[in-house]
Design a protein around this motif. Structure first.
Motif, PDB file in Angstrom:
ATOM      1  N   CYS A 190      -5.876  -0.903   4.205  1.00  0.00           N
ATOM      2  CA  CYS A 190      -4.411  -0.953   4.222  1.00  0.00           C
ATOM      3  C   CYS A 190      -3.835  -0.564   2.867  1.00  0.00           C
ATOM      4  O   CYS A 190      -4.258  -1.083   1.828  1.00  0.00           O
ATOM      5  N   HIS A 191      -2.856   0.354   2.895  1.00  0.00           N
ATOM      6  CA  HIS A 191      -2.155   0.797   1.686  1.00  0.00           C
ATOM      7  C   HIS A 191      -0.646   0.702   1.897  1.00  0.00           C
ATOM      8  O   HIS A 191      -0.167   0.790   3.024  1.00  0.00           O
ATOM      9  N   ASN A 192       0.080   0.573   0.806  1.00  0.00           N
ATOM     10  CA  ASN A 192       1.524   0.827   0.777  1.00  0.00           C
ATOM     11  C   ASN A 192       1.730   2.120  -0.002  1.00  0.00           C
ATOM     12  O   ASN A 192       1.086   2.318  -1.047  1.00  0.00           O
ATOM     13  N   TRP A 221     -10.075  10.392   0.246  1.00  0.00           N
ATOM     14  CA  TRP A 221     -10.079   9.896  -1.148  1.00  0.00           C
ATOM     15  C   TRP A 221      -8.840   9.043  -1.375  1.00  0.00           C
ATOM     16  O   TRP A 221      -7.796   9.548  -1.730  1.00  0.00           O
ATOM     17  N   HIS A 222      -8.986   7.735  -1.183  1.00  0.00           N
ATOM     18  CA  HIS A 222      -7.811   6.849  -1.216  1.00  0.00           C
ATOM     19  C   HIS A 222      -8.078   5.503  -1.881  1.00  0.00           C
ATOM     20  O   HIS A 222      -7.137   4.794  -2.227  1.00  0.00           O
ATOM     21  N   ALA A 223      -9.353   5.114  -2.044  1.00  0.00           N
ATOM     22  CA  ALA A 223      -9.647   3.729  -2.422  1.00  0.00           C
ATOM     23  C   ALA A 223      -9.952   3.551  -3.903  1.00  0.00           C
ATOM     24  O   ALA A 223     -10.133   2.425  -4.365  1.00  0.00           O
ATOM     25  N   GLN A 225      -7.923  -4.397   1.967  1.00  0.00           N
ATOM     26  CA  GLN A 225      -6.840  -3.868   1.136  1.00  0.00           C
ATOM     27  C   GLN A 225      -7.437  -2.819   0.201  1.00  0.00           C
ATOM     28  O   GLN A 225      -8.602  -2.927  -0.184  1.00  0.00           O
ATOM     29  N   HIS A 226      -6.615  -1.870  -0.204  1.00  0.00           N
ATOM     30  CA  HIS A 226      -7.031  -0.935  -1.250  1.00  0.00           C
ATOM     31  C   HIS A 226      -7.596  -1.731  -2.448  1.00  0.00           C
ATOM     32  O   HIS A 226      -8.634  -1.377  -3.016  1.00  0.00           O
ATOM     33  N   ALA A 227      -6.912  -2.836  -2.797  1.00  0.00           N
ATOM     34  CA  ALA A 227      -7.309  -3.648  -3.958  1.00  0.00           C
ATOM     35  C   ALA A 227      -8.710  -4.260  -3.809  1.00  0.00           C
ATOM     36  O   ALA A 227      -9.296  -4.692  -4.805  1.00  0.00           O
ATOM     37  N   ASN A 276      -2.995  -2.512  -7.537  1.00  0.00           N
ATOM     38  CA  ASN A 276      -2.191  -3.471  -6.782  1.00  0.00           C
ATOM     39  C   ASN A 276      -1.618  -2.784  -5.544  1.00  0.00           C
ATOM     40  O   ASN A 276      -0.449  -2.429  -5.471  1.00  0.00           O
ATOM     41  N   CYS A 277      -2.473  -2.599  -4.561  1.00  0.00           N
ATOM     42  CA  CYS A 277      -2.087  -1.905  -3.323  1.00  0.00           C
ATOM     43  C   CYS A 277      -2.788  -2.624  -2.167  1.00  0.00           C
ATOM     44  O   CYS A 277      -3.972  -2.921  -2.286  1.00  0.00           O
ATOM     45  N   PRO A 278      -2.107  -2.903  -1.072  1.00  0.00           N
ATOM     46  CA  PRO A 278      -0.702  -2.615  -0.738  1.00  0.00           C
ATOM     47  C   PRO A 278       0.257  -3.494  -1.546  1.00  0.00           C
ATOM     48  O   PRO A 278       0.291  -4.700  -1.336  1.00  0.00           O
TER      49      PRO A 278
HETATM   50 ZN   LIG Z   1      -3.433   2.299  -1.909  1.00  0.00          ZN
END
Ligand SMILES: [Zn+2]
Length: 403
Positions: free
Chosen positions: A30-32, A75-77, A131-133, A139-141
């Protein structure tokens, strides 16, 4: 709340930049977005540029747009070229997180359904929601974390995932609809004896056919609203289709029994009955449809007279509207006027064979059976069951009609 699912997939000529590795997903991440762009713009920007940054799907208040195949990495994490987030996580970006507000709230609610459906599609449990975090120090989401709501989001995803598993929510990512039907409550056990056969009409939009008589059994197909099926056996709240295709829920919000005994029943023979509200609050709707306008509410403990039942809703005698007849929301009240010592007569209906039990409940052993259209005298009532004058035992009054 609902969303429209669309694909706007990156060109395969950019796979080497955006999604170089095949992937068997292990996580939903999950991302924001941390900006105020729409899902359409997020994805068209991402697939149009030549930066490495990529994500599988962006969700806003209207759309869920997929940009990367779910079975390729993105490529997001922030955990590197061999990190588990980047290599095994499906990235879900929730839009409008920078400013928040109603559009963000709607986007997040849509994303809850998207994430639950992705978990289900890849046979992942709620612990695979990350979470990404969880994968790198970002600090995402951000909005969910800053507002201290991650556990709440996770619980909502889990609720939808469970509803999908129980056949109460459409599992398809593309279905868009976000309706969850109420849980089935097995307070009326239909007799599952040889010779049982009755007809039901599907009253929800789509209902899963399962391989076995279990709500967690494999889905092998679906039936649609308005279709009529013959049920030859009932077990665990599911009914076996005569066709042999499998089992469908017998929940009263999903199917309704079709009267087949036209010789003795007519539409004007409906007798009113009384229900007590057992949930905290229940909507009154204008028409006999769960999507009809809400015109009021009834409260826990209130008692109402129902004069007509249609589509799983009952019409209030007062004329105020219709309320759900779901067994999690209301329970039938046995009328005190009939508790005179002389008893009253009932006919067995809506089943071919009905169990007689040693006590007033489905947990009591079956001592014998009675058959459709037979007439019995009831001398006591408890828990929705009636005591036979003969002393043989108790029968469910749901399968009887006063005469
Ligand atoms: Zn993110």
């Amino acid at each position: 709340m609902s969303y429209i699912f669309k694909e706007n997939l990156v060109s395969s000529s950019k796979y080497s930049i955006k999604c170089p590795y095949p992937m068997k997903p292990r996580y939903v991440v999950c991302h924001n977005t941390a900006n105020d762009a729409s899902a359409t713009n997020e994805i068209s920007y991402m697939i149009g540029n030549n930066n490495q940054v990529s994500y599988h799907i962006a969700v806003d208040d209207v759309n869920a747009i997929q940009g990367i195949p779910f079975e390729r990495n993105a490529w997001h994490a922030g955990d590197g070229s061999s990190g588990p987030g980047n290599r095994y996580g499906i990235a879900v970006e929730i839009c409008y997180s920078k400013s928040g507000g109603a559009k963000y709230t709607a986007a997040e609610e849509n994303a809850v359904y998207v994430m639950a459906r992705l978990l289900y599609q890849y046979d992942l449990g709620i612990d695979a929601l990350k979470q990404h975090a969880d994968f790198s120090a970002k600090n995402c989401p951000h909005r969910i974390r800053d507002e201290g709501r991650w556990n709440s989001v996770k619980t909502r995803v889990e609720t939808v995932l469970q509803a999908i598993k129980e056949g109460r929510c459409d599992p398809k990512l593309s279905s868009g609809t976000t309706v969850i039907l109420p849980p089935y409550s097995p307070d009326d056990e239909s007799p599952s004896l040889p010779g049982l056969k009755f007809t039901v009409k599907v009253i929800c939009n789509e209902l899963n056919i399962r391989k076995e008589a279990s709500f967690t059994s494999q889905v092998v197909g679906t039936v649609k609203k308005g279709e009529v099926y013959t049920i030859v056996e009932v077990s665990n709240g599911l009914g076996r289709l005569k066709s042999g295709a499998g089992w469908i829920s017998m929940g009263t919000d999903y199917v309704e029994k079709v009267k087949t005994d036209s010789s003795t029943e007519s539409s004007d023979s409906f007798s009113s009955f009384t229900v007590k509200v057992i949930c905290n609050e229940l909507n009154i709707r204008k028409e006999a449809s769960f999507t009809s306008q809400v015109v009021g509410t009834v409260k826990k403990g209130d008692v109402y007279t129902i004069v007509e039942v249609s589509n799983g809703l009952g019409r209030l005698k007062s004329g105020a509207g219709w309320i759900s007849m779901g067994t999690d929301y209301v329970e039938k009240v046995t009328t005190t006027s009939s508790s005179s010592s002389s008893g009253y007569q009932v006919k067995i209906v809506n089943c071919s064979v009905l169990n007689v039990r040693s006590g007033a409940g489905t947990s009591y052993p079956v001592v014998t059976t009675v058959k459709a259209n037979e007439v019995y005298t009831i001398v006591d009532e408890s828990n929705g069951f009636g005591k036979l004058k003969s002393g043989a035992g108790w029968i469910s009054l749901s399968y009887t009609k006063k005469i």
